[in-house]
Design a protein around this motif. Sequence first.
Motif, PDB file in Angstrom:
ATOM      1  N   SER A  53       0.856  -1.189   0.000  1.00 34.87           N
ATOM      2  CA  SER A  53       0.000   0.000   0.000  1.00 34.87           C
ATOM      3  C   SER A  53       0.891   1.238   0.000  1.00 34.87           C
ATOM      4  N   CYS A  54       0.384   2.290  -0.571  1.00 34.73           N
ATOM      5  CA  CYS A  54       1.225   3.486  -0.693  1.00 34.73           C
ATOM      6  C   CYS A  54       1.179   4.307   0.603  1.00 34.73           C
ATOM      7  N   PRO A  55       2.163   5.191   0.801  1.00 34.25           N
ATOM      8  CA  PRO A  55       2.188   5.956   2.070  1.00 34.25           C
ATOM      9  C   PRO A  55       1.152   7.087   2.094  1.00 34.25           C
ATOM     10  N   THR A  56       0.481   7.305   0.994  1.00 33.10           N
ATOM     11  CA  THR A  56      -0.462   8.418   0.745  1.00 33.10           C
ATOM     12  C   THR A  56       0.282   9.761   0.659  1.00 33.10           C
ATOM     13  N   CYS A  57      -0.339  10.695  -0.028  1.00 32.00           N
ATOM     14  CA  CYS A  57       0.210  12.051  -0.141  1.00 32.00           C
ATOM     15  C   CYS A  57      -0.930  12.991  -0.537  1.00 32.00           C
ATOM     16  N   GLY A  58      -0.597  14.191  -0.931  1.00 34.23           N
ATOM     17  CA  GLY A  58      -1.621  15.195  -1.240  1.00 34.23           C
ATOM     18  C   GLY A  58      -2.495  14.847  -2.440  1.00 34.23           C
ATOM     19  N   ARG A  59      -2.134  13.797  -3.185  1.00 33.29           N
ATOM     20  CA  ARG A  59      -2.956  13.423  -4.346  1.00 33.29           C
ATOM     21  C   ARG A  59      -4.129  12.517  -3.965  1.00 33.29           C
ATOM     22  N   ILE A  60      -4.126  12.062  -2.731  1.00 35.27           N
ATOM     23  CA  ILE A  60      -5.096  11.039  -2.321  1.00 35.27           C
ATOM     24  C   ILE A  60      -6.527  11.587  -2.355  1.00 35.27           C
ATOM     25  N   GLU A  61      -7.469  10.740  -2.827  1.00 30.32           N
ATOM     26  CA  GLU A  61      -8.869  11.171  -2.889  1.00 30.32           C
ATOM     27  C   GLU A  61      -9.821  10.188  -2.208  1.00 30.32           C
ATOM     28  N   MET A  88      -3.603   1.031  -3.570  1.00 31.46           N
ATOM     29  CA  MET A  88      -2.848   2.226  -3.937  1.00 31.46           C
ATOM     30  C   MET A  88      -3.756   3.445  -4.011  1.00 31.46           C
ATOM     31  N   GLY A  89      -3.198   4.596  -3.626  1.00 32.93           N
ATOM     32  CA  GLY A  89      -3.994   5.802  -3.457  1.00 32.93           C
ATOM     33  C   GLY A  89      -4.419   6.535  -4.705  1.00 32.93           C
ATOM     34  N   CYS A  90      -3.631   6.509  -5.779  1.00 33.84           N
ATOM     35  CA  CYS A  90      -4.019   7.251  -6.980  1.00 33.84           C
ATOM     36  C   CYS A  90      -3.379   6.608  -8.203  1.00 33.84           C
ATOM     37  N   VAL A  91      -3.564   7.207  -9.338  1.00 31.43           N
ATOM     38  CA  VAL A  91      -3.078   6.569 -10.573  1.00 31.43           C
ATOM     39  C   VAL A  91      -1.552   6.489 -10.676  1.00 31.43           C
ATOM     40  N   VAL A  92      -0.830   7.387  -9.932  1.00 34.79           N
ATOM     41  CA  VAL A  92       0.630   7.321  -9.969  1.00 34.79           C
ATOM     42  C   VAL A  92       1.022   5.979  -9.331  1.00 34.79           C
ATOM     43  N   ASN A  93       1.663   5.111 -10.026  1.00 30.99           N
ATOM     44  CA  ASN A  93       2.068   3.765  -9.567  1.00 30.99           C
ATOM     45  C   ASN A  93       0.913   2.780  -9.367  1.00 30.99           C
TER      46      ASN A  93
HETATM   47 FE1  SF4 Z   1       0.534   9.688  -3.417  1.00 32.54          FE
HETATM   48 FE2  SF4 Z   1      -0.639   8.326  -5.345  1.00 32.54          FE
HETATM   49 FE3  SF4 Z   1       1.845   7.634  -4.591  1.00 32.54          FE
HETATM   50 FE4  SF4 Z   1      -0.213   7.135  -3.028  1.00 32.54          FE
HETATM   51  S1  SF4 Z   1       0.121   6.260  -5.071  1.00 32.54           S
HETATM   52  S2  SF4 Z   1       1.722   8.088  -2.421  1.00 32.54           S
HETATM   53  S3  SF4 Z   1      -1.553   8.868  -3.380  1.00 32.54           S
HETATM   54  S4  SF4 Z   1       1.213   9.551  -5.544  1.00 32.54           S
END
Ligand code: SF4
Length: 352
Positions: free
Chosen positions: A264-272, A298-303
């Motif tokens: 799972s991703c660490p999350t960041c400002g792109r998270i929705e 995963m939090g968003c389309v990046v990766n």
């Molecule tokens: Fe941020 Fe998206 Fe990477 Fe998660 S997958 S850390 S939301 S860029």
Amino acid sequence: MIKRRKTREIDVGGVKIGGDNPVVVQSMTDTKTHNIEETLSQIKRLADAGCEIIRVAVPTEKDAEALKEIVKRSPIPVIADIHFSPRIAFTALESGIHGIRLNPGNINDEGKIREILQECKKKNITVRLGVNSGSLEMGILEKYGFPSGEALAESALNWSEFFEKVGFTKFKVSIKGSDVLQNIEANKIFAEKTDIPLHIGITEAGPAGRGSVKSAVGLGILLYMGIGDTVRVSLTADPEEEVKVAYQILQSLGLRRRGIEIVSCPTCGRIEVNLPEVVRKVEEKLDGKNIPIKVAIMGCVVNAIGEAREADIGLACGNKSAILFKKGEPVKRVSEDQMIDQLLKEIDNLEI
Ligand code: SF4
């Protein structure tokens, strides 16, 4: 790929250690051993969590006498942990135990140790030869000035030689230093000089969080060097946690596989979406289930698309929804409030 050190094979009650066998996971009960039912119920919980060999503390004759019933009903091989007292060791050896842990340094009587080994040989009992920084022989302490890695390795080599001289070879060695670097150094020196299997662990690592980090660093380095035939993660926590962490360490290095792996991703400002909550709930629901799959959340389309495709099942989240992937293929789009249920449903339907 990790190239594991070639060691001789031994077994503890049928569980094979060393040789080409997988790294074996051990733990230790924290009950009073003479409370037979309590001890057995903890052993059963630990076995369900994946513990393959269990060690129980035997500080008194009463504990040694309880071993007979414990061994008879335990689902996994039992090792009696003995310190100081040859008398208690002899009582334990009569109980049918599969292994005994001895620190010759705190028994400090070669004659008695020889007698114990002869009895073990007669009864086909495996010995764990323990060397700890707290119980090093005086001669070695004087030579090195303090319990360095070299000092610990020398003590372990000397006692191994003693065991072999009296004709006893069914043993593994555990060398426990008080810090990670000392531990690594001692095990490395010993491993370079013998083919005796090693039980590794970072002793008294601390509470669950800190202790897991310390253990992961220490055991991770040793295992990466190919050292370690059996492991215990020592935590000031429920022993089931030790087993879980041990498998996580082994899984991270590709040495064992048990239970789910969550990416799972660490999350960041792109998270929705509320990703930490989704991950927490999924982890909670799948906790303890021995399903050998990789789940990507995963939090968003990046990766996200890449990771979800690599996993057995995954969620690539977006705007208040996610694409659910199965075996690399997008299956459907699910709304945020349906994500967890849908993911768990698909996991249930996976053919493993
Ligand atoms: Fe941020 Fe998206 Fe990477 Fe998660 S997958 S850390 S939301 S860029």
